[in-house]
Design a protein around this motif. Structure first.
Motif, PDB file in Angstrom:
ATOM      1  N   ASN A  28      27.232  72.795  54.432  1.00  0.00           N
ATOM      2  CA  ASN A  28      26.839  72.520  55.592  1.00  0.00           C
ATOM      3  C   ASN A  28      26.892  73.982  56.392  1.00  0.00           C
ATOM      4  O   ASN A  28      26.191  74.147  57.473  1.00  0.00           O
ATOM      5  CB  ASN A  28      27.793  71.695  56.591  1.00  0.00           C
ATOM      6  N   ILE A  29      27.818  74.832  56.054  1.00  0.00           N
ATOM      7  CA  ILE A  29      28.032  75.962  56.806  1.00  0.00           C
ATOM      8  C   ILE A  29      26.850  76.965  56.449  1.00  0.00           C
ATOM      9  O   ILE A  29      26.093  77.676  56.985  1.00  0.00           O
ATOM     10  CB  ILE A  29      29.225  76.750  56.234  1.00  0.00           C
ATOM     11  N   PHE A  30      26.531  76.919  55.088  1.00  0.00           N
ATOM     12  CA  PHE A  30      25.154  77.557  54.659  1.00  0.00           C
ATOM     13  C   PHE A  30      24.013  76.986  55.347  1.00  0.00           C
ATOM     14  O   PHE A  30      22.966  78.057  55.740  1.00  0.00           O
ATOM     15  CB  PHE A  30      24.933  77.360  53.122  1.00  0.00           C
ATOM     16  N   PHE A  31      23.687  75.741  55.559  1.00  0.00           N
ATOM     17  CA  PHE A  31      22.660  75.301  56.304  1.00  0.00           C
ATOM     18  C   PHE A  31      22.492  75.619  57.591  1.00  0.00           C
ATOM     19  O   PHE A  31      21.515  75.915  58.071  1.00  0.00           O
ATOM     20  CB  PHE A  31      22.441  73.768  56.329  1.00  0.00           C
ATOM     21  N   LEU A  32      23.673  75.691  58.021  1.00  0.00           N
ATOM     22  CA  LEU A  32      23.771  76.121  59.588  1.00  0.00           C
ATOM     23  C   LEU A  32      23.445  77.682  59.914  1.00  0.00           C
ATOM     24  O   LEU A  32      22.441  78.148  60.764  1.00  0.00           O
ATOM     25  CB  LEU A  32      25.190  75.837  60.289  1.00  0.00           C
ATOM     26  N   ILE A  33      23.974  78.486  58.978  1.00  0.00           N
ATOM     27  CA  ILE A  33      23.731  79.987  59.193  1.00  0.00           C
ATOM     28  C   ILE A  33      22.490  80.409  58.932  1.00  0.00           C
ATOM     29  O   ILE A  33      21.656  80.985  59.467  1.00  0.00           O
ATOM     30  CB  ILE A  33      24.892  80.740  58.616  1.00  0.00           C
ATOM     31  N   ALA A  34      22.148  79.766  57.611  1.00  0.00           N
ATOM     32  CA  ALA A  34      20.714  80.245  57.078  1.00  0.00           C
ATOM     33  C   ALA A  34      19.658  79.636  57.918  1.00  0.00           C
ATOM     34  O   ALA A  34      18.828  80.512  58.316  1.00  0.00           O
ATOM     35  CB  ALA A  34      20.587  79.658  55.625  1.00  0.00           C
ATOM     36  N   ALA A 128      27.285  83.774  73.094  1.00  0.00           N
ATOM     37  CA  ALA A 128      28.584  83.849  72.678  1.00  0.00           C
ATOM     38  C   ALA A 128      29.556  82.776  73.711  1.00  0.00           C
ATOM     39  O   ALA A 128      30.575  82.521  73.253  1.00  0.00           O
ATOM     40  CB  ALA A 128      29.007  85.093  72.566  1.00  0.00           C
ATOM     41  N   THR A 129      29.336  82.517  74.951  1.00  0.00           N
ATOM     42  CA  THR A 129      30.178  81.982  75.671  1.00  0.00           C
ATOM     43  C   THR A 129      30.419  80.562  75.225  1.00  0.00           C
ATOM     44  O   THR A 129      31.219  79.784  75.741  1.00  0.00           O
ATOM     45  CB  THR A 129      29.671  82.001  77.076  1.00  0.00           C
ATOM     46  N   GLN A 130      29.558  79.874  74.390  1.00  0.00           N
ATOM     47  CA  GLN A 130      29.457  78.402  73.786  1.00  0.00           C
ATOM     48  C   GLN A 130      30.811  78.243  73.415  1.00  0.00           C
ATOM     49  O   GLN A 130      31.277  77.069  73.680  1.00  0.00           O
ATOM     50  CB  GLN A 130      28.332  78.415  72.938  1.00  0.00           C
ATOM     51  N   LEU A 131      31.492  79.006  72.696  1.00  0.00           N
ATOM     52  CA  LEU A 131      32.874  79.017  72.251  1.00  0.00           C
ATOM     53  C   LEU A 131      33.912  78.530  73.259  1.00  0.00           C
ATOM     54  O   LEU A 131      34.692  77.587  73.172  1.00  0.00           O
ATOM     55  CB  LEU A 131      33.521  80.191  71.213  1.00  0.00           C
ATOM     56  N   ALA A 132      33.732  79.252  74.181  1.00  0.00           N
ATOM     57  CA  ALA A 132      34.604  79.241  75.488  1.00  0.00           C
ATOM     58  C   ALA A 132      34.380  77.750  75.856  1.00  0.00           C
ATOM     59  O   ALA A 132      35.348  77.008  76.347  1.00  0.00           O
ATOM     60  CB  ALA A 132      34.393  80.227  76.466  1.00  0.00           C
ATOM     61  N   PHE A 133      33.281  77.307  76.229  1.00  0.00           N
ATOM     62  CA  PHE A 133      32.812  76.048  76.758  1.00  0.00           C
ATOM     63  C   PHE A 133      33.337  74.997  75.731  1.00  0.00           C
ATOM     64  O   PHE A 133      33.928  74.086  76.311  1.00  0.00           O
ATOM     65  CB  PHE A 133      31.314  75.800  76.984  1.00  0.00           C
ATOM     66  N   ASN A 134      33.092  75.203  74.518  1.00  0.00           N
ATOM     67  CA  ASN A 134      33.653  74.023  73.607  1.00  0.00           C
ATOM     68  C   ASN A 134      34.909  73.863  73.497  1.00  0.00           C
ATOM     69  O   ASN A 134      35.485  72.678  73.412  1.00  0.00           O
ATOM     70  CB  ASN A 134      32.798  74.300  72.118  1.00  0.00           C
ATOM     71  N   ALA A 135      35.871  74.950  73.837  1.00  0.00           N
ATOM     72  CA  ALA A 135      37.198  74.983  73.697  1.00  0.00           C
ATOM     73  C   ALA A 135      37.791  73.889  74.692  1.00  0.00           C
ATOM     74  O   ALA A 135      38.527  73.226  74.684  1.00  0.00           O
ATOM     75  CB  ALA A 135      37.878  76.353  73.989  1.00  0.00           C
ATOM     76  N   LEU A 288      34.499  71.963  67.488  1.00  0.00           N
ATOM     77  CA  LEU A 288      35.002  73.394  67.641  1.00  0.00           C
ATOM     78  C   LEU A 288      34.362  74.186  66.194  1.00  0.00           C
ATOM     79  O   LEU A 288      33.978  75.338  66.476  1.00  0.00           O
ATOM     80  CB  LEU A 288      36.184  73.569  67.982  1.00  0.00           C
ATOM     81  N   PHE A 289      34.866  73.685  65.138  1.00  0.00           N
ATOM     82  CA  PHE A 289      34.479  74.209  63.802  1.00  0.00           C
ATOM     83  C   PHE A 289      32.967  74.460  63.692  1.00  0.00           C
ATOM     84  O   PHE A 289      32.561  75.683  63.331  1.00  0.00           O
ATOM     85  CB  PHE A 289      34.970  73.593  62.806  1.00  0.00           C
ATOM     86  N   SER A 290      32.162  73.443  64.004  1.00  0.00           N
ATOM     87  CA  SER A 290      30.766  73.776  63.914  1.00  0.00           C
ATOM     88  C   SER A 290      30.351  74.787  65.032  1.00  0.00           C
ATOM     89  O   SER A 290      29.386  75.787  64.741  1.00  0.00           O
ATOM     90  CB  SER A 290      30.016  72.297  64.499  1.00  0.00           C
ATOM     91  N   ASN A 291      30.821  75.122  66.099  1.00  0.00           N
ATOM     92  CA  ASN A 291      30.492  75.970  67.025  1.00  0.00           C
ATOM     93  C   ASN A 291      30.913  77.202  66.740  1.00  0.00           C
ATOM     94  O   ASN A 291      30.221  78.504  67.135  1.00  0.00           O
ATOM     95  CB  ASN A 291      31.068  75.633  68.762  1.00  0.00           C
ATOM     96  N   VAL A 292      32.204  77.421  65.955  1.00  0.00           N
ATOM     97  CA  VAL A 292      32.544  78.652  65.417  1.00  0.00           C
ATOM     98  C   VAL A 292      31.521  79.359  64.551  1.00  0.00           C
ATOM     99  O   VAL A 292      31.325  80.349  64.443  1.00  0.00           O
ATOM    100  CB  VAL A 292      33.908  78.519  64.843  1.00  0.00           C
ATOM    101  N   ILE A 293      31.122  78.510  63.605  1.00  0.00           N
ATOM    102  CA  ILE A 293      30.203  78.885  62.507  1.00  0.00           C
ATOM    103  C   ILE A 293      29.171  79.047  63.106  1.00  0.00           C
ATOM    104  O   ILE A 293      28.039  80.049  62.626  1.00  0.00           O
ATOM    105  CB  ILE A 293      30.032  77.709  61.590  1.00  0.00           C
ATOM    106  N   SER A 294      28.494  78.561  64.404  1.00  0.00           N
ATOM    107  CA  SER A 294      27.210  78.782  65.006  1.00  0.00           C
ATOM    108  C   SER A 294      27.397  80.215  65.665  1.00  0.00           C
ATOM    109  O   SER A 294      26.361  81.105  65.645  1.00  0.00           O
ATOM    110  CB  SER A 294      26.943  77.894  66.201  1.00  0.00           C
ATOM    111  N   THR A 295      28.641  80.523  65.894  1.00  0.00           N
ATOM    112  CA  THR A 295      28.784  82.072  66.613  1.00  0.00           C
ATOM    113  C   THR A 295      28.573  82.870  65.528  1.00  0.00           C
ATOM    114  O   THR A 295      28.443  83.994  65.898  1.00  0.00           O
ATOM    115  CB  THR A 295      29.962  81.933  67.437  1.00  0.00           C
ATOM    116  N   LEU A 296      29.253  82.657  64.442  1.00  0.00           N
ATOM    117  CA  LEU A 296      29.276  83.457  63.316  1.00  0.00           C
ATOM    118  C   LEU A 296      27.880  83.986  62.942  1.00  0.00           C
ATOM    119  O   LEU A 296      27.617  84.940  62.555  1.00  0.00           O
ATOM    120  CB  LEU A 296      30.080  82.733  62.076  1.00  0.00           C
ATOM    121  N   SER A 297      27.093  82.769  63.050  1.00  0.00           N
ATOM    122  CA  SER A 297      25.701  83.154  62.767  1.00  0.00           C
ATOM    123  C   SER A 297      24.895  84.112  63.570  1.00  0.00           C
ATOM    124  O   SER A 297      24.043  85.073  63.129  1.00  0.00           O
ATOM    125  CB  SER A 297      24.852  82.049  62.424  1.00  0.00           C
TER     126      SER A 297
END
Length: 360
Positions: A28-34, A128-135, A288-297
Motif C-alpha cells: 500500500n505504501i508503494f501504491f500511494l507513493i508511486a 505539507a501542512t496536512q500532517l499538522a492538521f491530521n495530528a 496519521l500513518f497514511s498522511n505521513v506516507i503522503s507527505t513522504l511522497s
C-alpha cells in the motif's frame, strides 16, 4: 492504531502473520507513493501544456474508479460476514459513502484550483501542512497518542517537504494575479485541512460503522466514495460551462490531441492506484500513518520530475529527501516497537491463562 499505537488491533488483523501484515503495508505504501508521484507529474504536465479546466482536473481524480472492480472481482467473498446485530444498516453505510464522496469531490476541486494558481514550490509547501492538521483531527476523532518518534517523524517530514518547496527554482504560472494567487493559497490550505479530516473520518468509519476486517471493505469505500465524487464533478463540469471549452482545449494542447487524451486517461488511472494505497493504509494502520506516507511522497516526486522533465537534482533536494527518509524510518520503527509490545502482551496473556488453568 489504537490508543497504544498498536498497528494491528483496530481491525482485528491478528490472524495475519507478522510478515503478511508488513507485506500488505509495504504494498500500500508503494501504491500511494508511486500513484501520487505520477499523478502530480501528469497534473502539472496537463496545466503546462495548455490544460485549464479545474473541473476536469477534479473529475480525473476519481473517474477511474471502475478499474477497482477488477481486483474486487478477484477477491473471494467474505465467508464470515459481520453479525447483523453489529453491522450498520444499509442507509447508514450509504450516508457515510455519500458524505465522504461529496467531501472528496470538494477536496479534489480545491487542490485543482491551488495547483492552477500556485507555483509547484508554494503548492508543495502548503500541502505539507496536512500532517499538522491530521495530528489534531487524529487526536480528537481517533484517540491517537503521540510518542517522541512519531513527533520526530511528523516534524522531519514537514520540514523536508518545506525545504523542497522553498528551494524549488521554477517560476510560478504566468498570468496569475495577486488575487488569483491568494485564492490558490486559501484553496490549497483548505484542501490540506479537508484531506486530513477525510483520512480521520475514513478511519472512524472503518471502526464504528463498517466494522469489517477484509480488504473488500477498502475497495468498497474507494469505489462508492469515488462514484459519488465523480457525479459531483460531472455536475460541476456542466454547471460551470467548462465542458464547452474541452474540445478547444484538446485541439490547442501543445503536445497534440492524442497526448491530451492519454494524459487525462492515465491521470485517472494513477489517481486510483494512489487512492487504494491511501485507504489501504488507513485500514491497515491509521490515518496519521497514511498522511505521513503522503507527505513522504512530496519528497519522492522530484525524482519523477528529474526523469520526466529533466529537472536538476541539487544538494538541497538530496538533503531534503534524506530528511524525509529519516522521518519515514522513525515512524516505521515506532510501528515495529508497538507491534513487538502488542505481541509480547498477547503472549503474556496466553501464558497467564495457561497458568491459571494448570495441569488439573
Amino acid at each position: 492504531m489504537n490508543d497504544d499505537n498498536q498497528p494491528v488491533s483496530h481491525f482485528h488483523l491478528q490472524k495475519l502473520g507478522r510478515w503478511q501484515w508488513w507485506s500488505l503495508v509495504v504494498a500500500n505504501i508503494f501504491f500511494l507513493i508511486a500513484g501520487q508521484a505520477a499523478a502530480v507529474v501528469l497534473g502539472r504536465f496537463y496545466y503546462d501544456q495548455g490544460g485549464n479546466s479545474k473541473w476536469l482536473a477534479t473529475l480525473v481524480q476519481t473517474v477511474g474508479f471502475p478499474i477497482l472492480y477488477i481486483p474486487l472481482a478477484l477477491i473471494p467473498s467474505d465467508k464470515d460476514p459481520a453479525p447483523s446485530s453489529e453491522g450498520a444498516s444499509l442507509k447508514l453505510i450509504a450516508l457515510v459513502y455519500f458524505t465522504l464522496g461529496v467531501m472528496v469531490a470538494g477536496d479534489n476541486w480545491l487542490y485543482s484550483v491551488g495547483l492552477l494558481y500556485l507555483s509547484a514550490s508554494t503548492y508543495s509547501l502548503i500541502c505539507a501542512t496536512q500532517l499538522a492538521f491530521n495530528a489534531v483531527f487524529s487526536c480528537f476523532l481517533n484517540s491517537q497518542k503521540f510518542t517522541a518518534l512519531i513527533w520526530n517523524s511528523v516534524v522531519i517530514l514537514s520540514l523536508s517537504a518545506a525545504l523542497i518547496a522553498v528551494n524549488d527554482d521554477s517560476e510560478g504560472p504566468s498570468g496569475v494575479t495577486k488575487g488569483k494567487y491568494f485564492i490558490g493559497f486559501i484553496c490549497t490550505l483548505a484542501a490540506s485541512a479537508l484531506y486530513s479530516l477525510l483520512l480521520s473520518l475514513m478511519q472512524l468509519s472503518f471502526e464504528k460503522v463498517l466494522k469489517r476486517e477484509t480488504f473488500r471493505v477498502v475497495l468498497d469505500m474507494q469505489i462508492y466514495t469515488s462514484m459519488v465524487a465523480t457525479f459531483v464533478a460531472v455536475i460541476g463540469l456542466f454547471a460551470s460551462g467548462e465542458w464547452k471549452t474541452l474540445h478547444g482545449e484538446m485541439r490547442g494542447f501543445v503536445k497534440g490531441e492524442v497526448s491530451y487524451v492519454m494524459t487525462v486517461a492515465w491521470t485517472a488511472v494513477v489517481w486510483q492506484v494512489c487512492a487504494v494505497g491511501v485507504v489501504g493504509l488507513i485500514f491497515m494502520v491509521s490515518s496519521l500513518f497514511s498522511n505521513v506516507i503522503s507527505t513522504l511522497s512530496l519528497a519522492i516526486t522530484p525524482i519523477a520530475s528529474v526523469i520526466v522533465f529533466h529537472d536538476k537534482m541539487n544538494g538541497v533536494k538530496v538533503i531534503s529527501m534524506l530528511m524525509a527518509f529519516w522521518g519515514f524510518v522513525s515512524y516505521i520503527y515506532q510501528n515495529h516497537l508497538d507491534d513487538v509490545k502488542a505481541r509480547r502482551r498477547q503472549s503474556d496473556a496466553n501464558n497467564s491463562s495457561n497458568d491459571v488453568g494448570g495441569p488439573w
